[in-house]
Structure formats: structure tokens, C-alpha cells
Scaffold this active site. Structure first.
Site, short mmCIF file in Angstrom:
data_model
loop_
_atom_site.label_atom_id
_atom_site.label_comp_id
_atom_site.label_asym_id
_atom_site.label_seq_id
_atom_site.Cartn_x
_atom_site.Cartn_y
_atom_site.Cartn_z
CE LYS A 1 3.27 -2.46 -4.42
NZ LYS A 1 2.76 -2.12 -3.08
CD GLN B 1 0.84 -8.75 -2.32
OE1 GLN B 1 1.60 -9.40 -3.00
NE2 GLN B 1 -0.41 -8.58 -2.67
CG ASP C 1 -1.79 -1.24 1.28
OD1 ASP C 1 -2.24 -1.68 0.23
OD2 ASP C 1 -1.95 -1.78 2.39
N GLY D 1 -4.17 -4.40 -4.38
CA GLY D 1 -5.20 -3.43 -4.76
C GLY D 1 -4.51 -2.14 -5.16
CG HIS D 2 -1.91 -1.57 -7.94
ND1 HIS D 2 -1.10 -2.03 -8.94
CD2 HIS D 2 -1.29 -1.88 -6.79
CE1 HIS D 2 -0.04 -2.62 -8.41
NE2 HIS D 2 -0.14 -2.53 -7.10
P1 IMP Z 1 -2.49 -12.82 1.91
O1 IMP Z 1 -1.56 -12.23 0.90
O2 IMP Z 1 -3.94 -12.61 1.56
O3 IMP Z 1 -2.19 -14.23 2.24
O4 IMP Z 1 -2.29 -12.00 3.29
C1 IMP Z 1 -1.09 -12.10 4.06
C2 IMP Z 1 -0.73 -10.75 4.67
O5 IMP Z 1 -0.37 -9.85 3.64
C3 IMP Z 1 -1.88 -10.06 5.44
O6 IMP Z 1 -1.34 -9.36 6.53
C4 IMP Z 1 -2.46 -9.09 4.42
O7 IMP Z 1 -3.11 -7.99 5.02
C5 IMP Z 1 -1.18 -8.67 3.71
N1 IMP Z 1 -1.41 -8.21 2.34
C6 IMP Z 1 -1.63 -8.95 1.24
N2 IMP Z 1 -1.76 -8.18 0.15
C7 IMP Z 1 -1.58 -6.91 0.55
C8 IMP Z 1 -1.55 -5.65 -0.14
O8 IMP Z 1 -1.69 -5.54 -1.36
N3 IMP Z 1 -1.34 -4.57 0.65
C9 IMP Z 1 -1.12 -4.64 1.98
N4 IMP Z 1 -1.13 -5.78 2.66
C10 IMP Z 1 -1.36 -6.91 1.95
#
Ligand code: IMP
Length: 426
Positions: free
Chosen positions: A16, A223, A13, A40-41
Site C-alpha cells: 500500500k 493492515q 503488506d 510498516g510502509h
Molecule cells: P497487532 O496489530 O500488533 O495487534 O497484531 C495483530 C495481528 O495483525 C498480528 O497477526 C500481526 O502480525 C498483524 N499485523 C498488524 N499490523 C500488520 C501490518 O502492517 N502488516 C501485516 N500484518 C500486521
């Protein structure tokens, strides 16, 4: 070597999407190399607010070929829905390429993500529940299904039957859930596969040949560094490798191609989900960051935890990714704070750590050592040149650059494409 890698330096977040969108203007290919629709962009362009989860943001430029490469996990339903939404806005998605090697997120991955999180209780990771972890787990266990399997019904059904036998046993016997119907899944997925057929390609080969022809390629991370499976705050991480090294394995390119590694860093820090966050601020400053920065997840709508800039993390990100430059976002959010804090080290049991500590307990229990710099009261959103920023805001950026020892090349002061300032080289 015209490959640019663009990665997040914090916990995701960082903005990017905006950075990619801006830099895509000079690119021929924009490539997602890991993660899935957990990302999420948000992009604001041409009066449109677009929220993309899977399609690379380069899709907005007609001259760019957007690519979903080998290392991504694809939920085909979500991908087609996103393509449809883009199409309804008049954006052509016919150029989108998807690697046949990318793994599929299957309905049982979504189910397992939910039940395992529930099972972990207070120790849950706070995943996005999009099936990301279970899909990557199957990939590593070599029981995953891939995009190319969608194009071969016989093989798809064989692999699905094999996988489902075990998944249904786990779902019903361990988690007390109803088993899933293989025929239903096959029918739905094969139909989605037909709709994707014209997009499936040997993306690594196409990128290699494009580079030989002098084209420019951007590898866009989802991420961030601290969510990296190997280098992040494990186990509170995602299941892929967002770091620059992951960009190469995830897209099938070699390291010699890379020219620039741009680290996107928010002017403060946010985190969604569980896990350590040394500079978290739950007081008025954190509330300002949350409210003024609209810090709510693009993807899940969850409120993000907020805190001060952490130079320990940024130095770590510079090292792990080999950053050549920084793209700082959301500097405008800090306007109005009397003093702005930067964490320059962690303190634990009487010792100070300027580098990211090698042991998890230190990160979990570390106390931040802050340096306070002067704040600025002026709003920044109308500024058009870096030199016009208030002195204190420029001093903050300069201090950030000094602490991380990586040049800041861009500073963003609002969501619109135009609200990005190029920083003149010193
Ligand atoms: P997962 O990727 O859904 O397995 O989540 C694992 C961890 O990564 C959690 O703490 C999510 O909140 C975090 N996470 C996954 N994708 C994002 C992102 O795009 N932005 C921020 N945190 C993320």
C-alpha cells in the site's frame, strides 16, 4: 466527491505504501485513519528507501498535507522519532496534522501487549507488540488518553492516575510485573506533547472544509481487510477497522464524499503472525515468493508466510469494501514459475465455497481449489508499458480481474515509483 480510499485486500503488506506514494502526486491530503505503528510502509523514492510506521507516506510530496486522523492510536515517542528521521533526510514535517481525538499508546499498553501474548502461549496472536490491542481496548472501555490530553497537564495526570491504578494492579497481581511510575510517565509524555502541540488539529473539520474547496483527499488504510476486527479472520486480526467503512469513521467524513475505493492486492498472498491461511505454500514456490519478494516484515523483521493468490479472499474484499478498482503489486516476483496457481474456491466436507465462508472452522480447515495458469520466464522489472508484459503475465492479470469482477488499473513490477504500469481500460 474527491475522496479516494486505498485499502489492503489481504492480510496487510500488500504494498500500500507504494500505491499511496504513487497516487499522492494528485492529492492534497493523505490521511491515516486507523492502526498505529504496527504498520510498516516501505517506499523507494528519489534514491531513498524510507520505512514509515505512522506518518502517512504523502509526506514525501511538499504539496501534500499528511494527516493522522481520529481513528489512529499514536505512540508519541515513535511519531516524533519518525519525524526526526524524516527531517534528517531533508523532508519537511511541519505540515503534519494530528487529530486531538486520536488515542495514545501508553507505556502500560506495550507492557500488556507483551505479557498477554506470553500468557496466551500457543494460542498467541503473534501481535507486533506495539501496544495496539490494549490501546484500542482502553478506548472502547472509555479509559483511554487522547492526544488532546497531552496539552492539558492537569487533565492528563488525572486520567493517567485513574488508568494506572487498574493497570498496575493487573500488571503486578495478574502478570507478576513491576508497577509503572505515573509521575515518570506523565513527565515524559507531557514533554512529548509540547513537541507535538503545533501539529494537533481538528482534522475532520479541516478535511471537510478542504473537500468543500474542491481539494483531493486520500484515506490510506493500514493492515488489510482480513485483519479487520469485524470482518477479518477473528481473533487473528488487528484491533481496528482497516476496511473502507473504517476509513470514514476513522477520519470523520461521510460516505457521500467517496469517489474511488482502490484495493491493493499482491499478486500472491502473505501473512505475518498466526491464523488461517488456506493458500499457504511451504514448498519451492512459497520459498521463491519469500526470497524474491523480500517477504520480511518492515516493522518487526518477522518472516512472512507466503502462498498463492486467493480469489475467494479478493472477492470478499471487493464486497466488504465496495472496491472500484484494483492495484496489483509484485507481479515480478512470480517470474520463473512454470505454472502459477489461483485459488478459485474453498472445499470443505464435500462442498465448494466460491464466497468467503461465513464460519471460522471452514476457513481454518478449507482446502483450496486451484486453477493453474501458464507461468512466464521473463523478468519484468524493466518493462515500461503494460502491453510489453509477457502474454502469460497479462493473462494472469486478466484472469484475476475476471475472477474478482473489479478492473485492475495498476500493476507494479518493482519497488521504484517508475515501476508501475497503468492498465489501459478494456
Ligand atoms: P497487532 O496489530 O500488533 O495487534 O497484531 C495483530 C495481528 O495483525 C498480528 O497477526 C500481526 O502480525 C498483524 N499485523 C498488524 N499490523 C500488520 C501490518 O502492517 N502488516 C501485516 N500484518 C500486521
Amino acid at each position: 466527491m474527491p475522496v479516494t480510499v486505498l485499502i489492503g485486500t489481504q492480510w496487510g503488506d500488500e504494498g500500500k505504501g507504494k500505491a499511496t506514494d504513487l497516487l499522492s502526486a494528485t492529492m492534497d491530503f493523505v490521511v491515516r485513519y486507523q492502526g498505529g505503528n504496527n504498520a510498516g510502509h516501505t517506499i523507494v523514492a528519489g534514491g531513498h528507501l524510507l520505512k514509515l510506521q505512522l506518518v502517512p507516506s504523502g509526506i514525501l510530496y511538499p504539496h501534500v498535507t499528511p494527516v493522522i486522523a481520529d481513528g489512529v492510536v499514536v505512540n508519541p515517542r515513535v511519531l516524533l522519532e519518525e519525524m526526526q528521521t524524516l527531517g534528517e533526510r531533508g523532508i519537511d514535517t511541519s505540515r503534519l496534522l494530528v487529530s486531538g481525538n486520536a488515542h495514545l499508546i501508553m507505556p502500560y499498553h506495550l507492557e500488556l501487549d507483551k505479557v498477554t501474548e506470553r500468557y496466551l502461549g500457543r494460542a498467541s496472536l503473534g501481535t507486533t507488540k506495539r501496544g495496539i490491542g490494549p490501546a484500542y481496548a482502553d478506548k472502547a472501555a472509555r479509559v483511554g488518553l487522547r492526544v488532546q490530553d497531552l496539552l492539558d497537564p492537569k487533565i492528563f495526570r488525572q486520567k493517567l492516575d485513574l488508568a494506572l491504578k487498574e493497570k498496575n494492579a493487573v500488571l503486578s497481581k495478574v502478570y507478576n510485573r513491576l508497577p509503572l511510575d505515573g509521575a515518570e510517565i506523565a513527565e515524559a509524555y507531557l514533554e512529548l506533547g509540547e513537541r507535538l502541540r503545533s501539529h494537533v488539529a481538528d482534522t475532520s473539520g479541516i478535511l471537510y472544509r478542504a473537500l468543500r474547496a474542491g481539494k483531493h483527499v486520500m484515506l490510506e488504510g493500514a493492515q488489510g481487510t482480513l485483519l479487520d476486527l469485524d470482518h477479518g479472520t477473528y481473533p487473528f486480526v488487528t484491533s481496528s477497522n482497516p476496511v473502507a467503512g473504517g476509513a470514514l469513521s476513522g477520519s470523520g467524513l461521510g460516505p457521500k464524499e467517496v469517489e474511488r475505493v482502490i484495493g491493493v492486492a499482491k499478486a500472491y498472498v502473505t501473512r505475518v503472525g498466526s491464523g488461517p491461511f488456506p493458500t499457504e505454500d511451504t514448498g519451492p514456490a512459497g520459498t521463491q515468493m519469500s526470497e524474491k519478494g523480500h517477504e520480511r516484515g518492515t516493522n518487526t523483521g518477522r518472516v512472512r508466510r507466503c502462498g498463492w493468490l486467493d480469489a475467494v479472499l479478493l472477492r470478499y474484499a471487493a464486497r466488504i469494501n465496495g472496491l472500484t478498482e484494483l492495484f496489483v503489486t509484485k507481479l515480478d516476483v512470480l517470474s520463473g514459475l512454470e505454472a502459477v496457481r489461483i485459488c478459485v474456491a474453498y472445499r470443505y466436507e464435500g462442498r465448494e465455497y466460491e464466497d468467503f465462508p461465513p464460519h471460522q472452522s471452514i476457513v481454518h480447515k478449507a482446502e483450496p481449489v486451484y486453477e493453474d495458469v501458464k507461468g512466464w520466464s521473463e523478468e519484468l522489472d524493466a518493462v515500461t508499458r503494460f502491453a510489453e508484459l509477457p502474454d502469460a503475465a497479462r493473462a494472469y492479470v486478466a484472469r484475476m480481474q475476471e475472477l474478482v469482477d473489479v478492473p485492475v488499473r495498476f500493476v507494479s513490477i518493482g519497488p521504484a515509483r517508475e515501476q508501475t504500469l497503468e492498465v489501459p481500460a478494456a
